[in-house]
Write an enzyme that holds these catalytic residues in place. Sequence first.
Site, PDB file in Angstrom:
ATOM      1  N   TRP A 118       0.842  -1.213   0.000  1.00 27.58           N
ATOM      2  CA  TRP A 118       0.000   0.000   0.000  1.00 27.58           C
ATOM      3  C   TRP A 118       0.868   1.250   0.000  1.00 27.58           C
ATOM      4  O   TRP A 118       0.535   2.257  -0.618  1.00 27.58           O
ATOM      5  CB  TRP A 118      -0.907  -0.012   1.237  1.00 27.58           C
ATOM      6  CG  TRP A 118      -1.778   1.197   1.369  1.00 27.58           C
ATOM      7  CD1 TRP A 118      -3.032   1.353   0.878  1.00 27.58           C
ATOM      8  CD2 TRP A 118      -1.458   2.429   2.050  1.00 27.58           C
ATOM      9  NE1 TRP A 118      -3.520   2.596   1.195  1.00 27.58           N
ATOM     10  CE2 TRP A 118      -2.569   3.285   1.912  1.00 27.58           C
ATOM     11  CE3 TRP A 118      -0.349   2.880   2.748  1.00 27.58           C
ATOM     12  CZ2 TRP A 118      -2.594   4.566   2.455  1.00 27.58           C
ATOM     13  CZ3 TRP A 118      -0.380   4.156   3.279  1.00 27.58           C
ATOM     14  CH2 TRP A 118      -1.498   4.986   3.133  1.00 27.58           C
ATOM     15  N   HIS A 119       2.016   1.161   0.691  1.00 32.64           N
ATOM     16  CA  HIS A 119       2.875   2.332   0.801  1.00 32.64           C
ATOM     17  C   HIS A 119       3.590   2.667  -0.491  1.00 32.64           C
ATOM     18  O   HIS A 119       3.965   3.818  -0.719  1.00 32.64           O
ATOM     19  CB  HIS A 119       3.901   2.149   1.928  1.00 32.64           C
ATOM     20  CG  HIS A 119       3.293   2.266   3.281  1.00 32.64           C
ATOM     21  ND1 HIS A 119       2.703   1.198   3.914  1.00 32.64           N
ATOM     22  CD2 HIS A 119       3.149   3.326   4.105  1.00 32.64           C
ATOM     23  CE1 HIS A 119       2.235   1.602   5.079  1.00 32.64           C
ATOM     24  NE2 HIS A 119       2.477   2.891   5.219  1.00 32.64           N
ATOM     25  N   GLY A 120       3.816   1.694  -1.318  1.00 36.44           N
ATOM     26  CA  GLY A 120       4.497   1.999  -2.573  1.00 36.44           C
ATOM     27  C   GLY A 120       4.757   0.749  -3.374  1.00 36.44           C
ATOM     28  O   GLY A 120       4.796  -0.368  -2.836  1.00 36.44           O
ATOM     29  N   PHE A 168       2.111   8.460  -0.984  1.00 33.42           N
ATOM     30  CA  PHE A 168       1.430   7.168  -0.923  1.00 33.42           C
ATOM     31  C   PHE A 168      -0.019   7.294  -1.340  1.00 33.42           C
ATOM     32  O   PHE A 168      -0.751   6.370  -1.350  1.00 33.42           O
ATOM     33  CB  PHE A 168       1.536   6.570   0.477  1.00 33.42           C
ATOM     34  CG  PHE A 168       2.964   6.478   0.960  1.00 33.42           C
ATOM     35  CD1 PHE A 168       3.953   6.000   0.098  1.00 33.42           C
ATOM     36  CD2 PHE A 168       3.327   6.898   2.210  1.00 33.42           C
ATOM     37  CE1 PHE A 168       5.269   5.941   0.516  1.00 33.42           C
ATOM     38  CE2 PHE A 168       4.633   6.839   2.643  1.00 33.42           C
ATOM     39  CZ  PHE A 168       5.608   6.362   1.793  1.00 33.42           C
TER      40      PHE A 168
END
Lengths: 472, 293
Positions: free
Chosen positions: A321-323, A472
């Site tokens: 989800w963060h990257g 993000f």
Amino acid sequence: MLFNSLVFLAFLGIYFLFWRYVKHHERARNLYIIVMSSIFYGWWNWWFLLLLYASGLTDFFAAWLMEIYPRHRKKLLILSIIMNLGILGFFKYSGFAMSNLAPLLEPFGISVPVPSFLLPLGISFYTFQSMSYTIDVYYGNCKPTKSVVHFFASLILFPQLVAGPILRAKDILPQLLPVPSTTETQRFDGLRLIAHGYFKKVVIADNLAPIVGTSFVPWNMPADSSFWWVLTIMFAFQIYCDFSGYTDIARGLAKWMGYEFQLNFNHPYSAASIRDFWSRWHISLSTWFRDYVYVPLGGSRKGTLRAHGNMWITMLLSGLWHGADWKFLIWGALHSAYLSFERVTGWPALLLGSSEQPRFLRLARRAIVTSLVLVQVLIAWVFFRAESTSQALWILKTMFSFSSAPHASLEPYLPFLFIGIAYEFYMCVCPEIERMVPQRWSNWIQPAGVAAILAACVFLRGPGNAFIYFQF
Amino acid sequence: MKVERSVLTLLMFASLLVLGNVVRPHRATVNLDSFWSIKTQAPAVHSIVVAGDSRVMQGISPKAMEAAWPGQSVWNYGYNAACLNRFYVTSAAAKLDLKKKNPTLVLGVSPSSLTPHACMRSWHNVHSKITGFEAWWRVNLLPLSDFVKPYPLDEILRPWNYDIYLPQPDGWWAQYPRHERPLASHREYTENFKGNLPSPEIMAELFQAVRELTGRGIRVVTFRMPCHVALQRLEDEMSQWDEACVREKLREAGAVWLTFDPSKYRYYDGSHMAVEFAVRFSEDLARELQKLD
């Protein structure tokens, strides 16, 4: 629009100037929120507003149709999820997927283009928020709203739009119905949150940002272990103050408008276990993954092994989800490994011992456990911040080699690290201290404290930077 | 009556802002961005304008000149890497009030200020393009932002590590260096003149401009801005500088040439004067100009 920009301060002034007039009429109020929040978001890129509207409209109609056609609820839910994850995947993950697929297909003579898109600001935040609405309606946890204006006002409400906290429709939709009113305490608490948020962002995070930024440049890395330990601690405080600063400002602004956003950070670096850390760090995201991934997968209801598997899937997705990068997956995997080890051994509880021991011993044990948790978190942060996995591995190797080498001076930045540590420590004990102050004094001391924090934001602010979590 | 805490907070905050500015460690007297626009946008009210490169900008204090020669209004129009071409020299002369007695343009001439690189890199090029609203903004509104300027905390915590400079409202760049390193500029000057010798075309422009200005009744005074003797020797050698010829041509164009003894002053990097010697030199310059009257 950045919270730490002059244009935002002007925007805020205009927003609250008219807010007092429009807030008494539900439709006008919600329309006002939509228009002003669109300006807030569109200031960065007007075209990506269309994406936000598309994502929101899909979920609004999916939920609305679920009520009209209950037989097709599942299909509508799947459609909504595909649409949301499709947009997210296209913009955020297609480049990563293709760049990993290309070398695999090359031996077969298939050439795959690697797309590169500008990532829409806060796409992961609003997609998850919008998606949770249809999921909640599907499971009957939330009643769908019939007003598209009402729904959009909840989705696009500007304080939380680009970096959370990720609101749940069932929490925010009911708040948008009555005429919002604020008490003196709410207004002051809002101001206090905003002041503390700015302090964390502009005094601590922004002053630590230059050294962290330059140190991770690949050709500028000294092979000195103490340097990397201190720098990783600096990054830990930078990212914490940057992100929690944003959510504090968002929560403060919401309070001014008469709304309540959930707590998103609760002193995560004082956690007594990794599990505890995740109940304190980015709470709105970790509870989202718990409720919409971990629990639907079966949670811990289907045996120990399955529980571990579910937790690994959840944490890996949280990393992703963060990257779109292997380093974020490794970050998620590391936390999964920590959590699995913790579940199997129960080491934090063993080290903490019983609660009946003397206070001094209890505190000493707690300090040891917290330090061990912090070391694990720091190791994981290296992957999160490094430019690549190979760089992260090199840094970790250096950190544990106990070597020394010439390096850039950390001296000018250490005061801000100490300010960060002292501030965080004070905020942990602040409620206890405030309770000791007599009421007649606190009416003066509290405003003086907030005023001092605001003045520090002006005189001690660092070079302006965008918020880290915007990416993000 | 109970005052709302938010209001009380904002009142206290405003008081702290004022207090913070009272006790602020003043590192600069003029906002740095404003400094350049104030210099460029100066009105034509001066009796003496000094112009030249960074040696002039740092080495001549108008205030010290005015103190040494009362009744004059002096302006420092020096810029980093200034090039003495026609555009720059006439821009400097435009700051003179021609109604005053003997309006004087003082030009600090150096080999470097007559090279093509100087003409390309002169800070005057950039700042003379800032006009209209932006210039007005920089001169009038930007200084207000000093009120909320952050403290230079790293300088306060480690004062031994930082040079201090105080841009002045009269165009002077007052420099307080922490260390004196008279040979610091040698390498730069060795490199500076490689393929970049003083240009006959720029010199011709300078002589022509001087001729025109003296024709309009402006007194033009020229001199070699002093620097460390060793550096001056290096500079002369690297730039193949024929000072006698330049001096003669300037005299022919109507300018007065003044000579100063460089060994009388000290230069913190070999090229520029720090405050103490800049003031001393400015006083000497004013006295020399007074003799011409």
